[in-house]
Design a protein around this motif. Structure first.
Motif, PDB file in Angstrom:
ATOM      1  N   SER A 445     -17.531 -46.682  41.961  1.00  0.00           N
ATOM      2  CA  SER A 445     -18.035 -46.088  43.200  1.00  0.00           C
ATOM      3  C   SER A 445     -17.240 -44.851  43.595  1.00  0.00           C
ATOM      4  N   GLY A 446     -16.322 -44.407  42.749  1.00  0.00           N
ATOM      5  CA  GLY A 446     -15.493 -43.245  43.062  1.00  0.00           C
ATOM      6  C   GLY A 446     -15.695 -42.125  42.058  1.00  0.00           C
ATOM      7  N   THR A 447     -14.853 -41.089  42.153  1.00  0.00           N
ATOM      8  CA  THR A 447     -14.872 -39.980  41.204  1.00  0.00           C
ATOM      9  C   THR A 447     -13.426 -39.593  40.873  1.00  0.00           C
ATOM     10  N   PHE A 448     -13.278 -38.634  39.989  1.00  0.00           N
ATOM     11  CA  PHE A 448     -11.955 -38.158  39.583  1.00  0.00           C
ATOM     12  C   PHE A 448     -11.548 -36.907  40.365  1.00  0.00           C
ATOM     13  N   ALA A 449     -12.311 -36.569  41.408  1.00  0.00           N
ATOM     14  CA  ALA A 449     -12.097 -35.315  42.122  1.00  0.00           C
ATOM     15  C   ALA A 449     -10.742 -35.232  42.803  1.00  0.00           C
ATOM     16  N   ASP A 450     -10.242 -36.340  43.326  1.00  0.00           N
ATOM     17  CA  ASP A 450      -9.010 -36.309  44.114  1.00  0.00           C
ATOM     18  C   ASP A 450      -7.741 -36.444  43.282  1.00  0.00           C
ATOM     19  N   LEU A 451      -7.864 -36.521  41.980  1.00  0.00           N
ATOM     20  CA  LEU A 451      -6.679 -36.614  41.138  1.00  0.00           C
ATOM     21  C   LEU A 451      -5.949 -35.269  41.102  1.00  0.00           C
ATOM     22  N   PRO A 452      -4.642 -35.269  40.946  1.00  0.00           N
ATOM     23  CA  PRO A 452      -3.905 -34.003  40.783  1.00  0.00           C
ATOM     24  C   PRO A 452      -4.377 -33.273  39.527  1.00  0.00           C
ATOM     25  N   ASP A 453      -4.246 -31.952  39.533  1.00  0.00           N
ATOM     26  CA  ASP A 453      -4.681 -31.169  38.375  1.00  0.00           C
ATOM     27  C   ASP A 453      -3.956 -31.578  37.099  1.00  0.00           C
ATOM     28  N   THR A 454      -2.671 -31.903  37.205  1.00  0.00           N
ATOM     29  CA  THR A 454      -1.935 -32.314  36.012  1.00  0.00           C
ATOM     30  C   THR A 454      -2.519 -33.590  35.418  1.00  0.00           C
ATOM     31  N   ALA A 455      -2.934 -34.506  36.269  1.00  0.00           N
ATOM     32  CA  ALA A 455      -3.559 -35.739  35.783  1.00  0.00           C
ATOM     33  C   ALA A 455      -4.892 -35.440  35.105  1.00  0.00           C
ATOM     34  N   LYS A 456      -5.644 -34.490  35.658  1.00  0.00           N
ATOM     35  CA  LYS A 456      -6.929 -34.129  35.058  1.00  0.00           C
ATOM     36  C   LYS A 456      -6.735 -33.537  33.661  1.00  0.00           C
ATOM     37  N   TRP A 457      -5.657 -32.767  33.459  1.00  0.00           N
ATOM     38  CA  TRP A 457      -5.409 -32.199  32.141  1.00  0.00           C
ATOM     39  C   TRP A 457      -5.016 -33.278  31.138  1.00  0.00           C
ATOM     40  N   VAL A 458      -4.252 -34.262  31.585  1.00  0.00           N
ATOM     41  CA  VAL A 458      -3.915 -35.388  30.705  1.00  0.00           C
ATOM     42  C   VAL A 458      -5.187 -36.125  30.292  1.00  0.00           C
ATOM     43  N   LEU A 459      -6.067 -36.368  31.251  1.00  0.00           N
ATOM     44  CA  LEU A 459      -7.315 -37.079  30.971  1.00  0.00           C
ATOM     45  C   LEU A 459      -8.233 -36.231  30.081  1.00  0.00           C
ATOM     46  N   THR A 460      -8.248 -34.914  30.310  1.00  0.00           N
ATOM     47  CA  THR A 460      -9.058 -34.024  29.477  1.00  0.00           C
ATOM     48  C   THR A 460      -8.599 -34.072  28.025  1.00  0.00           C
ATOM     49  N   GLY A 461      -7.291 -34.024  27.820  1.00  0.00           N
ATOM     50  CA  GLY A 461      -6.763 -34.148  26.465  1.00  0.00           C
ATOM     51  C   GLY A 461      -7.119 -35.479  25.838  1.00  0.00           C
ATOM     52  N   ASN A 462      -7.032 -36.536  26.627  1.00  0.00           N
ATOM     53  CA  ASN A 462      -7.393 -37.868  26.132  1.00  0.00           C
ATOM     54  C   ASN A 462      -8.845 -37.931  25.677  1.00  0.00           C
ATOM     55  N   MET A 463      -9.733 -37.326  26.461  1.00  0.00           N
ATOM     56  CA  MET A 463     -11.156 -37.372  26.123  1.00  0.00           C
ATOM     57  C   MET A 463     -11.426 -36.707  24.781  1.00  0.00           C
ATOM     58  N   LEU A 464     -10.801 -35.568  24.549  1.00  0.00           N
ATOM     59  CA  LEU A 464     -10.984 -34.879  23.271  1.00  0.00           C
ATOM     60  C   LEU A 464     -10.363 -35.662  22.120  1.00  0.00           C
ATOM     61  N   ILE A 465      -9.160 -36.169  22.334  1.00  0.00           N
ATOM     62  CA  ILE A 465      -8.477 -36.941  21.287  1.00  0.00           C
ATOM     63  C   ILE A 465      -9.282 -38.186  20.921  1.00  0.00           C
ATOM     64  N   GLY A 466      -9.784 -38.882  21.926  1.00  0.00           N
ATOM     65  CA  GLY A 466     -10.564 -40.087  21.677  1.00  0.00           C
ATOM     66  C   GLY A 466     -11.850 -39.800  20.938  1.00  0.00           C
ATOM     67  N   ARG A 467     -12.548 -38.718  21.316  1.00  0.00           N
ATOM     68  CA  ARG A 467     -13.827 -38.413  20.683  1.00  0.00           C
ATOM     69  C   ARG A 467     -13.657 -37.933  19.251  1.00  0.00           C
TER      70      ARG A 467
END
Length: 484
Positions: A445-467
């Protein structure tokens, strides 16, 4: 090495150019709706991206021959990175308030079919933004199938050499050439998408909602046109349509090819297909009994709610019709485990995938038997074929690196300041390309909008690595890879 990579950059330029042409679709759509600012962003981005992709093609034009393993690594990793950066351009240039961090996060989440989002108020967003997110996931879905069937078997990534077409017996070849495989799979993928869109339309969805959700369902991506995800459309039965096509998209597309070529029984003979359905059935029945005992779902809706949300998370689609984060700690723990399952190899699904657990289980059984009978020679077989030691080592290497990356990324998110639930589930859902996490902030029921930018970059890297099946990225980043 530069000369050997000319065909690689030629192919990347072609893909970027095609993506640029796709940007004109949401641009024209918004222009027709009077959303001029968003339309201008897509049209300008389309011109720039098409020009850049075309320029690279012209500069690197050469005869495209068979790819070496090194070139295949560069092509797969380079293409995904280039496409993600290009896809973020119109999102940043639009007047939707996305900075570069958010635009890249949204684009990567789309193309990797993760489905995590930083956007809110989807019901009020321009149609161009909504259809662009769906297009990204649809492109990513077919991209990962072709990659998994054409490149990973050749490179032996994570045990994928078990599905090498060329090494099979002649009677089991699907198609002789990777290009033919890609073409045939694309037609099946398109047919499933069209059929899914028609089915959605029959449930009462508008044409935009039907097409957008069909794209993201078959891609097992999970982007929706509503903040309530598929929960906004259950009255017409859209969740049942989604359930059907999520299950179909989680099956190996190579099996569909065999079925069309006169071997319909191949689907039920495949070990990972049987394993996938057993896991789904057991998990669904367990949650059905769990929900039936509660006040919220004691009205007969337990099976419907349980099956949809269980399949959505196991396949990594990420749609939701209920806030399962509020079902209590046991449910949270179960859905956390579901994130690490995935569907079948050669499908649009994500995460670890069924066959790796099956291979690892067989290896553990052999190890235990060897403890009792040290001199016994016990071969490991999968789908009627012997599993080579190289494939076995590749599977266990994948497990080690996958969960090592998960541990590191979870620790980084915790150090950034996220609470334990958000850090652990955020690292899991991004690396496994699932979409929603757990907890109040990034839960269903939430989103990732309120995460710090540094956390978003970690998650972005994870998404690419996982795929990219984890190991491919590590090989690509290794200095030794570029040394020779």
């Amino acid at each position: 090495m530069t000369g050997s990579l000319r065909p690689v950059f030629y192919a990347i330029g072609a893909m970027v150019g095609v993506l640029g042409l796709m940007m004109f679709i949401p641009g024209i759509l918004d222009l027709a709706d009077g959303n001029n600012a968003t339309a201008d962003a897509f049209l300008l981005s389309g011109v720039l991206t098409t020009f850049i992709g075309g320029a690279v093609m012209l500069a690197m034009r050469s005869e495209v021959k068979g790819l070496t393993p090194r070139a295949a690594f560069v092509l797969t990793v380079g293409a995904w990175v280039a496409l993600c950066l290009a896809a973020a351009l119109p999102l940043h240039l639009s007047d939707e308030g996305l900075n570069w961090t958010d635009a890249i996060f949204e684009a990567v989440s789309g193309l990797t079919t993760t489905g995590s989002t930083i956007l809110t108020g989807l019901d009020e967003r321009p149609d161009g933004i909504l259809i662009w997110r769906a297009i990204l996931q649809w492109i990513g879905g077919i991209g990962i199938i072709v990659t998994a069937m054409a490149f990973w078997p050749m490179l032996g990534i994570g045990g994928m050499q078990l599905f090498r077409m060329e090494s099979s017996d002649a009677s089991d070849k699907v198609l002789p050439r990777a290009q033919e495989i890609a073409s045939a799979i694309s037609l099946i993928y398109l047919a499933l998408t069209v059929t899914c869109a028609i089915a959605y339309g029959l449930t009462g969805m508008s044409w935009l909602e039907s097409i957008a959700h069909a794209m993201t369902t078959v891609a097992t991506g999970g982007y929706s046109t509503s903040d309530d995800s598929l929960g906004a459309f259950t009255q017409g039965g859209s969740d049942l349509v989604a359930l059907t096509f999520m299950l179909l998209a989680a099956l190996p597309f190579g099996i569909f090819l065999l079925a069309l070529r006169g071997k319909p029984g191949a689907l039920w003979k495949d070990a990972q297909v049987r394993g996938f359905f057993v896991i789904v059935l057991v998990a669904t029945l367990g949650f059905t009994f769990f929900l039936a005992s509660t006040d919220a779902h004691g009205d007969g809706s337990a099976l419907r709610v349980a099956s949809f949300n269980v399949v959505s998370i196991i396949t990594g689609t990420g749609f939701a019709t209920a806030d399962y984060d509020g079902w209590g700690p046991p449910a949270q723990a179960a859905f956390f485990v579901f994130m690490f399952i995935g569907g079948c190899a050669g499908s649009t699904t994500c995460s670890v995938k069924i066959f790796r657990y099956q291979i690892a289980g067989s290896a553990m059984r052999r190890y235990m038997e060897n403890l009792l009978r040290p001199n016994a020679i016990i071969p490991i077989r999968y789908n009627g074929r012997s599993v080579a030691d190289s494939a076995l080592h590749s599977v266990f290497g994948f497990f080690f690196v996958f969960f090592a990356v998960y541990a590191v990324s979870a620790a980084l998110l915790s150090l950034i300041g996220l609470d334990t639930t958000t850090a652990l589930s955020g690292a899991a859902t991004s690396l496994a390309n699932v979409g929603p996490g757990l907890g109040e902030m990034i839960g269903p029921s939430g989103t990732f909008a309120d995460l710090p930018d540094t956390a978003k970059w970690v998650l972005t890297g994870n998404m690419l690595i996982g795929r990219l099946e984890v190991l491919a990225v590590l090989v690509f980043l290794s200095p030794r890879f570029w040394r020779y």
